[in-house]
Scaffold this motif. Structure first.
Motif, PDB file in Angstrom:
ATOM      1  N   SER A   9      -0.475 -11.078 -11.699  1.00  0.00           N
ATOM      2  CA  SER A   9       0.327  -9.906 -11.399  1.00  0.00           C
ATOM      3  C   SER A   9       0.206  -9.543  -9.927  1.00  0.00           C
ATOM      4  CB  SER A   9      -0.103  -8.752 -12.306  1.00  0.00           C
ATOM      5  OG  SER A   9       0.030  -9.127 -13.657  1.00  0.00           O
ATOM      6  N   ASP A  10       0.786  -8.397  -9.584  1.00  0.00           N
ATOM      7  CA  ASP A  10       0.807  -7.969  -8.199  1.00  0.00           C
ATOM      8  C   ASP A  10      -0.037  -6.722  -8.020  1.00  0.00           C
ATOM      9  OD1 ASP A  10       3.899  -6.082  -8.277  1.00  0.00           O
ATOM     10  OD2 ASP A  10       2.494  -6.609  -9.859  1.00  0.00           O
ATOM     11  N   THR A  11      -0.341  -6.426  -6.750  1.00  0.00           N
ATOM     12  CA  THR A  11      -1.138  -5.253  -6.442  1.00  0.00           C
ATOM     13  C   THR A  11      -0.324  -3.989  -6.629  1.00  0.00           C
ATOM     14  OG1 THR A  11      -2.389  -6.531  -4.842  1.00  0.00           O
ATOM     15  CG2 THR A  11      -2.510  -4.156  -4.644  1.00  0.00           C
ATOM     16  N   LEU A  12      -0.992  -2.944  -7.095  1.00  0.00           N
ATOM     17  CA  LEU A  12      -0.360  -1.647  -7.243  1.00  0.00           C
ATOM     18  C   LEU A  12      -0.713  -0.793  -6.029  1.00  0.00           C
ATOM     19  CD1 LEU A  12       1.135   0.541  -8.795  1.00  0.00           C
ATOM     20  CD2 LEU A  12      -1.000   1.054  -9.979  1.00  0.00           C
ATOM     21  N   TRP A  13       0.272  -0.546  -5.171  1.00  0.00           N
ATOM     22  CA  TRP A  13       0.083   0.313  -4.007  1.00  0.00           C
ATOM     23  C   TRP A  13       0.583   1.698  -4.350  1.00  0.00           C
ATOM     24  CZ3 TRP A  13      -2.635  -0.867   0.256  1.00  0.00           C
ATOM     25  CH2 TRP A  13      -2.930  -2.214   0.476  1.00  0.00           C
ATOM     26  N   ALA A  14      -0.283   2.693  -4.166  1.00  0.00           N
ATOM     27  CA  ALA A  14       0.044   4.066  -4.561  1.00  0.00           C
ATOM     28  C   ALA A  14      -0.200   5.005  -3.386  1.00  0.00           C
ATOM     29  CB  ALA A  14      -0.803   4.491  -5.757  1.00  0.00           C
ATOM     30  N   PRO A  15       0.681   6.004  -3.185  1.00  0.00           N
ATOM     31  CA  PRO A  15       0.462   6.989  -2.120  1.00  0.00           C
ATOM     32  C   PRO A  15      -0.547   8.043  -2.563  1.00  0.00           C
ATOM     33  CG  PRO A  15       2.510   7.452  -3.251  1.00  0.00           C
ATOM     34  CD  PRO A  15       1.969   6.196  -3.867  1.00  0.00           C
ATOM     35  N   THR A  16      -1.348   8.543  -1.626  1.00  0.00           N
ATOM     36  CA  THR A  16      -2.315   9.589  -1.903  1.00  0.00           C
ATOM     37  C   THR A  16      -1.740  10.948  -1.510  1.00  0.00           C
ATOM     38  OG1 THR A  16      -3.337   9.283   0.266  1.00  0.00           O
ATOM     39  CG2 THR A  16      -4.220   7.999  -1.569  1.00  0.00           C
ATOM     40  N   ALA A  17      -2.514  12.001  -1.774  1.00  0.00           N
ATOM     41  CA  ALA A  17      -2.044  13.349  -1.475  1.00  0.00           C
ATOM     42  C   ALA A  17      -1.896  13.588   0.019  1.00  0.00           C
ATOM     43  CB  ALA A  17      -3.009  14.376  -2.074  1.00  0.00           C
ATOM     44  N   VAL A  58      -1.170   9.686 -10.844  1.00  0.00           N
ATOM     45  CA  VAL A  58      -2.549  10.185 -10.817  1.00  0.00           C
ATOM     46  C   VAL A  58      -3.130  10.099  -9.401  1.00  0.00           C
ATOM     47  CG1 VAL A  58      -4.885   9.779 -11.669  1.00  0.00           C
ATOM     48  CG2 VAL A  58      -2.951   9.656 -13.238  1.00  0.00           C
ATOM     49  N   VAL A  59      -2.937   8.976  -8.730  1.00  0.00           N
ATOM     50  CA  VAL A  59      -3.504   8.803  -7.387  1.00  0.00           C
ATOM     51  C   VAL A  59      -2.891   9.787  -6.400  1.00  0.00           C
ATOM     52  CG1 VAL A  59      -3.712   7.176  -5.462  1.00  0.00           C
ATOM     53  CG2 VAL A  59      -4.132   6.410  -7.790  1.00  0.00           C
ATOM     54  N   SER A  60      -1.618  10.128  -6.595  1.00  0.00           N
ATOM     55  CA  SER A  60      -0.955  11.045  -5.663  1.00  0.00           C
ATOM     56  C   SER A  60      -1.549  12.452  -5.716  1.00  0.00           C
ATOM     57  CB  SER A  60       0.542  11.111  -5.978  1.00  0.00           C
ATOM     58  OG  SER A  60       0.770  11.663  -7.273  1.00  0.00           O
ATOM     59  N   GLU A  61      -2.360  12.752  -6.706  1.00  0.00           N
ATOM     60  CA  GLU A  61      -2.987  14.065  -6.808  1.00  0.00           C
ATOM     61  C   GLU A  61      -4.307  14.144  -6.051  1.00  0.00           C
ATOM     62  OE1 GLU A  61      -3.391  14.799 -10.940  1.00  0.00           O
ATOM     63  OE2 GLU A  61      -1.235  14.721 -11.377  1.00  0.00           O
ATOM     64  N   TYR A  62      -4.766  13.049  -5.471  1.00  0.00           N
ATOM     65  CA  TYR A  62      -6.054  13.017  -4.787  1.00  0.00           C
ATOM     66  C   TYR A  62      -5.869  12.514  -3.358  1.00  0.00           C
ATOM     67  CZ  TYR A  62      -8.147  13.511  -9.417  1.00  0.00           C
ATOM     68  OH  TYR A  62      -8.493  13.955 -10.655  1.00  0.00           O
ATOM     69  N   ASP A  79     -11.115  10.929  -1.688  1.00  0.00           N
ATOM     70  CA  ASP A  79     -11.475  11.131  -3.096  1.00  0.00           C
ATOM     71  C   ASP A  79     -11.396   9.823  -3.872  1.00  0.00           C
ATOM     72  OD1 ASP A  79     -11.867  13.820  -2.659  1.00  0.00           O
ATOM     73  OD2 ASP A  79      -9.796  14.337  -3.107  1.00  0.00           O
ATOM     74  N   VAL A  80     -10.384   9.027  -3.572  1.00  0.00           N
ATOM     75  CA  VAL A  80     -10.252   7.721  -4.233  1.00  0.00           C
ATOM     76  C   VAL A  80     -11.398   6.812  -3.822  1.00  0.00           C
ATOM     77  CG1 VAL A  80      -8.742   5.728  -4.560  1.00  0.00           C
ATOM     78  CG2 VAL A  80      -7.758   8.003  -4.275  1.00  0.00           C
ATOM     79  N   TYR A  81     -11.845   6.954  -2.578  1.00  0.00           N
ATOM     80  CA  TYR A  81     -12.921   6.109  -2.068  1.00  0.00           C
ATOM     81  C   TYR A  81     -14.288   6.535  -2.598  1.00  0.00           C
ATOM     82  CZ  TYR A  81     -15.952   3.784   1.323  1.00  0.00           C
ATOM     83  OH  TYR A  81     -16.927   3.035   1.920  1.00  0.00           O
ATOM     84  N   SER A  82     -14.448   7.813  -2.949  1.00  0.00           N
ATOM     85  CA  SER A  82     -15.754   8.345  -3.314  1.00  0.00           C
ATOM     86  C   SER A  82     -15.963   8.273  -4.822  1.00  0.00           C
ATOM     87  CB  SER A  82     -15.870   9.791  -2.813  1.00  0.00           C
ATOM     88  OG  SER A  82     -14.913  10.605  -3.463  1.00  0.00           O
TER      89      SER A  82
END
Length: 325
Positions: free
Chosen positions: A128-136, A183-187, A191-194
């Motif tokens: 599959s492919d990578t999921l790239w998501a925007p953060t807050a 979900v990722v866009s709420e952080y 926060d995603v890194y920690s």
């Protein structure tokens, strides 16, 4: 099974072509041509009569009917039955041997074992492919995400009727990408890194479980295996961590200096307290001072000149005192 059906169809088609040529074309050609040179096709194939043709067809159908009626469901699978007259049957077929009506009922197998859908950043780790998501905070992160799921065995007819066997591409992949991005866009990116990564993983699982349940799927587990950042952010994060380490080093050195200063102060305070105690002892016993310096003399000292009351020096023979030690 489809190959057998096509074989029967071709056999019947060839038989009809033979009947057409032997009963229609050849007599017509004989009536319009040279009767002495025209030979009917049925005279060439004398053994192939209409009765024998019907018997051969019935024999083939009789022999192939059990093969068309038998369906084997492999372990870990269920079979959804589509009936031409009744539609999708409510009860799927379990593992083992089953009999169905040929050409009337069609069985579609479904794998009900645990399946995985993986989105990875490295191509050699998955398909599959990578999921790239925007953060807050407007930055992007790549998620290495694995979802373990399976069809609900009790709702296979519903799944077959509404979605079909290709539910992985129609439902699983789009919903994973959509829920993960939401979900990722709420952080924020930090926060995603920690340590909040575990919270994000649990929220993705909770939302996917609800979405999958609407379509007859069971979400068993979500694994957020890795978080991938852009090269620019990784460089900035590395610089920030190095600066933080330098600040921590400076703070440590300041703390050490403060501790050393406190130790010197305490040492000086201890020495002052000792001197104060000695002074009080000397005031009470003036001979104590003589005892102290005589006690510190080396063993080989024979003669010592010391001042006394500002009257010059006196000669003291310390040998008796040293021997007394």
């Amino acid at each position: 099974m489809g190959t057998i059906v096509w074989f029967i169809f071709l056999f019947i088609l060839i038989s009809l072509i033979y009947w057409f040529f032997s009963q229609r074309v050849v007599p017509w050609a004989t009536s319009h041509g040279d009767r002495e040179q025209s030979v009917p096709l049925r005279d060439i194939f004398r053994w192939f009569s209409a009765g024998r043709l019907v018997f051969a067809l019935l024999l083939v159908v009789f022999l192939l009917l059990p093969l068309l009626s038998v369906v084997v469901i492999k372990p870990g699978y269920r079979g959804v039955v589509f009936d031409v007259f009744r539609g999708v049957l409510p009860e799927p077929l379990g593992e083992g041997l089953h009999l169905v009506w040929p050409l009337v009922q069609q069985v579609t197998p479904y794998d009900i074992r645990t399946q995985t859908y993986t989105m990875v950043q490295r191509a050699q780790e998955g398909e599959s492919d990578t999921l790239w998501a925007p953060t807050a905070d407007g930055l992007k992160v790549g998620l290495d995400l694995t979802v373990r799921y399976k069809p609900d065995p009790a709702r296979l007819p519903e799944l077959h009727r509404n979605i079909g066997p290709d539910y992985a591409e129609k439902v699983v992949r789009p919903q994973i990408r959509n829920i993960a991005r939401m979900v990722v866009s709420e952080y924020g990116i930090l926060d995603v890194y920690s340590k909040r990564r575990a919270i994000i993983q649990q929220q993705i699982f909770d939302r996917l479980r609800g979405m999958f349940a609407k379509d007859g799927l069971i979400c068993e587990e979500v694994l957020l295996r890795d978080v991938v950042f852009t090269p620019e952010f990784e460089k900035a994060l590395e610089n920030k961590m190095m600066a933080a380490q330098k600040v921590e080093q400076l703070e440590f050195e300041v703390q050490q200096a403060q501790k050393r200063a406190e130790a010197r102060i305490k040492e000086a305070q201890g020495e002052a307290a000792a001197f104060e105690t000695i002074n009080r002892s000397i005031e009470k016993n003036p001979k104590l001072l003589e005892y102290m310096w005589i006690h510190k003399l080396a063993n080989d000292v024979k003669l010592v000149v010391v001042p006394r009351d500002g009257a010059g020096g006196i000669i003291i023979n310390p040998e008796p005192l040293l021997n007394a030690k």
